[in-house]
Design an enzyme around this catalytic site. Structure first.
Site, PDB file in Angstrom:
ATOM      1  N   GLU A 133       0.684  -1.040   0.119  1.00 33.97           N
ATOM      2  CA  GLU A 133      -0.103   0.124   0.037  1.00 33.97           C
ATOM      3  C   GLU A 133       0.900   1.251   0.043  1.00 33.97           C
ATOM      4  OE1 GLU A 133      -2.659   1.716  -0.447  1.00 33.97           O
ATOM      5  OE2 GLU A 133      -3.915   1.764   1.487  1.00 33.97           O
ATOM      6  N   ASP A 137      -3.004   6.385   6.473  1.00 35.12           N
ATOM      7  CA  ASP A 137      -3.259   7.728   7.089  1.00 35.12           C
ATOM      8  C   ASP A 137      -3.993   7.459   8.428  1.00 35.12           C
ATOM      9  OD1 ASP A 137      -4.179  10.471   7.646  1.00 35.12           O
ATOM     10  OD2 ASP A 137      -5.292  10.685   5.805  1.00 35.12           O
ATOM     11  N   THR A 138      -5.114   7.567   8.637  1.00 29.62           N
ATOM     12  CA  THR A 138      -5.747   7.107  10.020  1.00 29.62           C
ATOM     13  C   THR A 138      -5.380   5.706  10.190  1.00 29.62           C
ATOM     14  OG1 THR A 138      -7.645   6.631   8.732  1.00 29.62           O
ATOM     15  CG2 THR A 138      -7.670   9.009   9.523  1.00 29.62           C
ATOM     16  N   GLY A 139      -5.274   4.790   9.117  1.00 27.95           N
ATOM     17  CA  GLY A 139      -5.224   3.637   9.288  1.00 27.95           C
ATOM     18  C   GLY A 139      -6.569   2.697   9.053  1.00 27.95           C
ATOM     19  N   THR A 141      -8.663   2.471   6.537  1.00 26.80           N
ATOM     20  CA  THR A 141      -8.428   1.462   5.233  1.00 26.80           C
ATOM     21  C   THR A 141      -7.829   0.334   5.257  1.00 26.80           C
ATOM     22  OG1 THR A 141      -8.281   3.555   4.018  1.00 26.80           O
ATOM     23  CG2 THR A 141      -7.502   1.642   2.893  1.00 26.80           C
ATOM     24  N   LYS A 165       1.456   8.330   7.885  1.00 28.85           N
ATOM     25  CA  LYS A 165       1.328   9.706   8.498  1.00 28.85           C
ATOM     26  C   LYS A 165       1.355   9.694   9.909  1.00 28.85           C
ATOM     27  CE  LYS A 165      -1.009  12.076   4.876  1.00 28.85           C
ATOM     28  NZ  LYS A 165      -2.346  12.831   4.518  1.00 28.85           N
ATOM     29  N   PHE A 186      -1.196  16.694   2.872  1.00 23.62           N
ATOM     30  CA  PHE A 186      -1.399  15.942   1.784  1.00 23.62           C
ATOM     31  C   PHE A 186      -0.485  15.846   0.814  1.00 23.62           C
ATOM     32  CE2 PHE A 186      -3.988  14.873  -1.902  1.00 23.62           C
ATOM     33  CZ  PHE A 186      -5.003  13.506  -1.335  1.00 23.62           C
TER      34      PHE A 186
HETATM   35  P1  5GP Z   1      -6.828   5.921   5.928  1.00 21.12           P
HETATM   36  O1  5GP Z   1      -8.086   5.248   5.831  1.00 21.12           O
HETATM   37  O2  5GP Z   1      -5.361   5.485   6.398  1.00 21.12           O
HETATM   38  O3  5GP Z   1      -6.900   7.067   6.608  1.00 21.12           O
HETATM   39  O4  5GP Z   1      -6.318   6.324   4.552  1.00 21.12           O
HETATM   40  C1  5GP Z   1      -5.622   5.706   3.709  1.00 21.12           C
HETATM   41  C2  5GP Z   1      -6.078   6.113   2.384  1.00 21.12           C
HETATM   42  O5  5GP Z   1      -6.366   7.547   1.873  1.00 21.12           O
HETATM   43  C3  5GP Z   1      -4.675   5.864   1.222  1.00 21.12           C
HETATM   44  O6  5GP Z   1      -5.062   4.501   0.811  1.00 21.12           O
HETATM   45  C4  5GP Z   1      -4.978   6.915   0.155  1.00 21.12           C
HETATM   46  O7  5GP Z   1      -5.512   6.473  -1.014  1.00 21.12           O
HETATM   47  C5  5GP Z   1      -5.726   8.080   1.148  1.00 21.12           C
HETATM   48  N1  5GP Z   1      -4.493   8.935   1.390  1.00 21.12           N
HETATM   49  C6  5GP Z   1      -4.507   9.455   2.568  1.00 21.12           C
HETATM   50  N2  5GP Z   1      -3.506  10.366   2.747  1.00 21.12           N
HETATM   51  C7  5GP Z   1      -3.085  10.634   1.598  1.00 21.12           C
HETATM   52  C8  5GP Z   1      -2.292  11.613   0.820  1.00 21.12           C
HETATM   53  O8  5GP Z   1      -1.574  12.566   1.805  1.00 21.12           O
HETATM   54  N3  5GP Z   1      -2.206  11.692  -0.309  1.00 21.12           N
HETATM   55  C9  5GP Z   1      -2.880  11.033  -1.108  1.00 21.12           C
HETATM   56  N4  5GP Z   1      -2.850  11.075  -2.489  1.00 21.12           N
HETATM   57  N5  5GP Z   1      -3.688  10.107  -0.679  1.00 21.12           N
HETATM   58  C10 5GP Z   1      -3.844   9.950   0.821  1.00 21.12           C
END
Ligand code: 5GP
Length: 217
Positions: A133, A137-139, A141, A165, A186
Site C-alpha cells: 500500500e 493515514d488514519t489506518g 483503510t 502519516k 496531503f
Molecule cells: P486511511 O484510511 O489510512 O485514513 O487512508 C488511507 C488512504 O487515504 C490511502 O490509501 C490513500 O488512498 C488516501 N490518502 C491518505 N492520505 C493521503 C495523501 O496525503 N495523499 C494521497 N494522495 N492520498 C492519501
C-alpha cells in the site's frame, strides 16, 4: 525498534524547492515543494526489498497490490526483490494480485470504503500474503482491508507501506515494512493522486492551495 517507522521526516521539513528538480510542466503551479525525491524513494525501496527477502526468503508469496495509489511502489518493490533473487542464493517466488480501494474525495477521507476485486481473493487461502500500500493515514483503510483478507485464511499476512502519516486521530497501526513516516500533509506523486491528477509525477510532492483549487471536484 528505531527503524520501525522507517525514515522519519519531521514536521518542520520544508521540502526541496521545485526548481532544483525536474517535473512535468503541467504541474508547475500546482505544487509547493518536492517532499521526497524519486531517487530517495527508490533507495529506501531497495532496502525494504532486502528486509522482506531476509524475513520471507524461501517462502512463496502473493503480493497484493492496493490500487491505484500503490501501483508504482508495488512495481518498484517487486523489481527490487527480483534483482535480489537473481543475484543471491535466496529465492522468493512471487505471484502478483490486485485489489482496488477508494475512500478519498478531494483531500478528505470519506467513511465509505469501496473494495473492488475482493470477490476473487479465494486464491489467498493458505498463502503468505504481502499487502503493498502506498500510504497509511488514519489506518482505517488498512484495518478494513486486513479484516477482509484475513477472512480468506491466508497462512501469513505482512504489510508494506511506503508512507505512514503522523496523525492524532490515527489508529496507531504500523505496517511491518515502512518506507517513511511523514507529517500530516496531503502529498501527491509517485502514483498518489488528488482526484486522479498527479499520478504522472515521479517525486512525492506537497500539493499547493492553487493545485487543490484547480483540481477540486
Ligand atoms: P486511511 O484510511 O489510512 O485514513 O487512508 C488511507 C488512504 O487515504 C490511502 O490509501 C490513500 O488512498 C488516501 N490518502 C491518505 N492520505 C493521503 C495523501 O496525503 N495523499 C494521497 N494522495 N492520498 C492519501
Amino acid at each position: 525498534t528505531d527503524t520501525d517507522k522507517g525514515i522519519v521526516i519531521p514536521d518542520n521539513w520544508p521540502g526541496y524547492p521545485l526548481d532544483l528538480f525536474t517535473f512535468p510542466e503541467h504541474y508547475s503551479e500546482d505544487l509547493d515543494c518536492v517532499y521526497i525525491p524519486h531517487g530517495v524513494i527508490m533507495d529506501r525501496t531497495e532496502r525494504l526489498a532486502r528486509n522482506i527477502m531476509e524475513d520471507l526468503g524461501d517462502h512463496d508469496i502473493v503480493v497484493l497490490c492496493v490500487l491505484k495509489g500503490g501501483y508504482q511502489f508495488c512495481a518498484d518493490l517487486v523489481d527490487c526483490i527480483k534483482v535480489l533473487c537473481r543475484n543471491s542464493n535466496k529465492t522468493l517466488p512471487m505471484r502478483v494480485d490486485f485489489i482496488r480501494l477508494k475512500s478519498y474525495l478531494n483531500d478528505q477521507s470519506t467513511p465509505d470504503l469501496h473494495i473492488e476485486g475482493a470477490e476473487n481473493l479465494s486464491g489467498l487461502s493458505g498463502k503468505n500474503v504481502l499487502i503493498v500500500e502506498a500510504i497509511v493515514d488514519t489506518g482505517k483503510t488498512m484495518k478494513t482491508l486486513l479484516d477482509h483478507v484475513e477472512a480468506f485464511r491466508p497462512k501469513m499476512i505482512k504489510v508494506a507501506g511506503l508512507l505512514v502519516k503522523r496523525v492524532p486521530s490515527g489508529t496507531g497501526y504500523l505496517p511491518d515494512y515502512v518506507g517513511f513516516e511523514i507529517s500530516n500533509r496531503f502529498v501527491v506523486g509517485y502514483a498518489l493522486d488528488y482526484n486522479e491528477y498527479f499520478r504522472d509525477l515521479n517525486h512525492i510532492c506537497v500539493i499547493s492551495d492553487r493545485g487543490k483549487q484547480k483540481y477540486k471536484i
